[in-house]
Each structure stands twice: as structure tokens, then as C-alpha cells.
Enzyme design. Structure first.
Site, PDB file in Angstrom:
ATOM      1  N   ASP A  93       0.856  -1.189   0.000  1.00 26.36           N
ATOM      2  CA  ASP A  93       0.000   0.000   0.000  1.00 26.36           C
ATOM      3  C   ASP A  93       0.886   1.230   0.000  1.00 26.36           C
ATOM      4  OD1 ASP A  93      -2.451  -1.309  -0.018  1.00 26.36           O
ATOM      5  OD2 ASP A  93      -2.624  -1.335   2.157  1.00 26.36           O
ATOM      6  N   ASP A 102      -7.038  -1.154  -4.566  1.00 27.76           N
ATOM      7  CA  ASP A 102      -8.084  -0.732  -3.629  1.00 27.76           C
ATOM      8  C   ASP A 102      -9.004   0.313  -4.260  1.00 27.76           C
ATOM      9  OD1 ASP A 102      -6.916  -2.374  -1.681  1.00 27.76           O
ATOM     10  OD2 ASP A 102      -5.722  -0.730  -0.858  1.00 27.76           O
TER      11      ASP A 102
END
Length: 150
Positions: A113, A129
Site C-alpha cells: 500500500d 483498492d
């Protein structure tokens, strides 16, 4: 033609996700932050072994079981609803995002991430995401506006 378009969107989404994740790993030290847009957005490299807000942290088995089920259901609905644009768009984005993160989990045991919002407390996230989130919003709109489900 829509099947080909769906495949192209899925492949482009996965490539964008994986290329950017690889760039972040190669250019930002784990835990470090690079400001992109002051007070708005930065890149912070983290290894996420859970989901948003650290839910299911360390539970890789959950994602390794759930993701193929979600993909099978999404592919089935995509096939059934191919002619309905909202379903087509939402499900295509969900499949792309799910595959992007699933590839990380299988290959590395975690998801990379990097996007961190500076103006609000929000989990750090990635391109997959974004694809998943937008896909679910579009799918929700499809369900709400589908005359067959009313």
C-alpha cells in the site's frame, strides 16, 4: 466486443497496480513517506497483511480463500449482466482490483500500500483498492437502478 473491453480494462488495471507497487518498493524505503501534494496526498510504503484499518491483520488464509470465491461470483455476474453497463463497469473494476491484491498476497504474503491522505485519517491504500472501491460503488448504483431487482 464487451468481453474484450472487460479483459483489456482488467489487464490494464492489474498492470497499473503492479507496476506502481513495484516502483514504490524500488524507490521508497519501507515506512518512509514522500510528499506528493502537501497537506493532501503522500506516498508511504507499507506492507499490509490485512484489510482496511488493519482488519483481519495476519489472516492471509481468509483472503486466499475469500478472493477466489469473490472472483468466481463476480465473473458469473459479469457474464450474466454483460449487456448492462453499470454492472459491466462495476464488476470489471472489482475483478481487476481483486486480482491485483490477490497477486500480491499469493506472491508475497502481503499487499503493498502507498497512497496516504494527509487531510483526513484514512487507511493507506493502493491502485487495486481504488479499483475495488469504485467498482463496488458502481455495482451499488447498478443494483439500486436495476428494474429487475425492484
Amino acid at each position: 466486443m464487451k468481453k474484450l473491453l472487460s479483459l483489456v480494462i482488467i489487464v490494464v488495471g492489474i498492470i497499473a497496480d503492479q507496476v506502481f507497487k513495484n516502483w514504490v518498493v524500488a524507490n521508497i524505503q519501507l515506512g518512509d513517506t514522500k510528499k506528493i501534494w502537501p497537506d493532501v496526498l503522500s506516498l508511504t510504503y507499507i506492507k499490509n497483511d490485512g484489510a482496511a484499518w488493519s482488519s483481519f491483520s495476519g489472516q492471509q488464509w481468509f483472503f486466499l480463500v475469500l478472493t477466489p470465491i469473490v472472483l468466481i461470483v463476480a465473473l458469473w455476474f459479469l457474464w450474466k449482466k454483460m449487456g448492462q453497463n453499470w454492472y459491466f463497469a462495476g464488476l470489471t473494476l472489482i475483478i481487476a482490483g481483486a486480482l491485483g491484491n490477490f497477486m500480491d498476497r499469493v506472491r508475497q504474503g502481503f499487499v503493498v500500500d502507498m497512497f496516504q491522505t494527509e487531510f483526513m485519517n484514512f487507511p493507506i491504500f493502493n491502485i487495486a483498492d481504488i479499483l475495488l472501491s469504485v467498482g463496488f460503488v458502481v455495482l451499488f448504483i447498478a443494483i439500486l437502478t436495476d428494474k429487475e431487482t425492484k
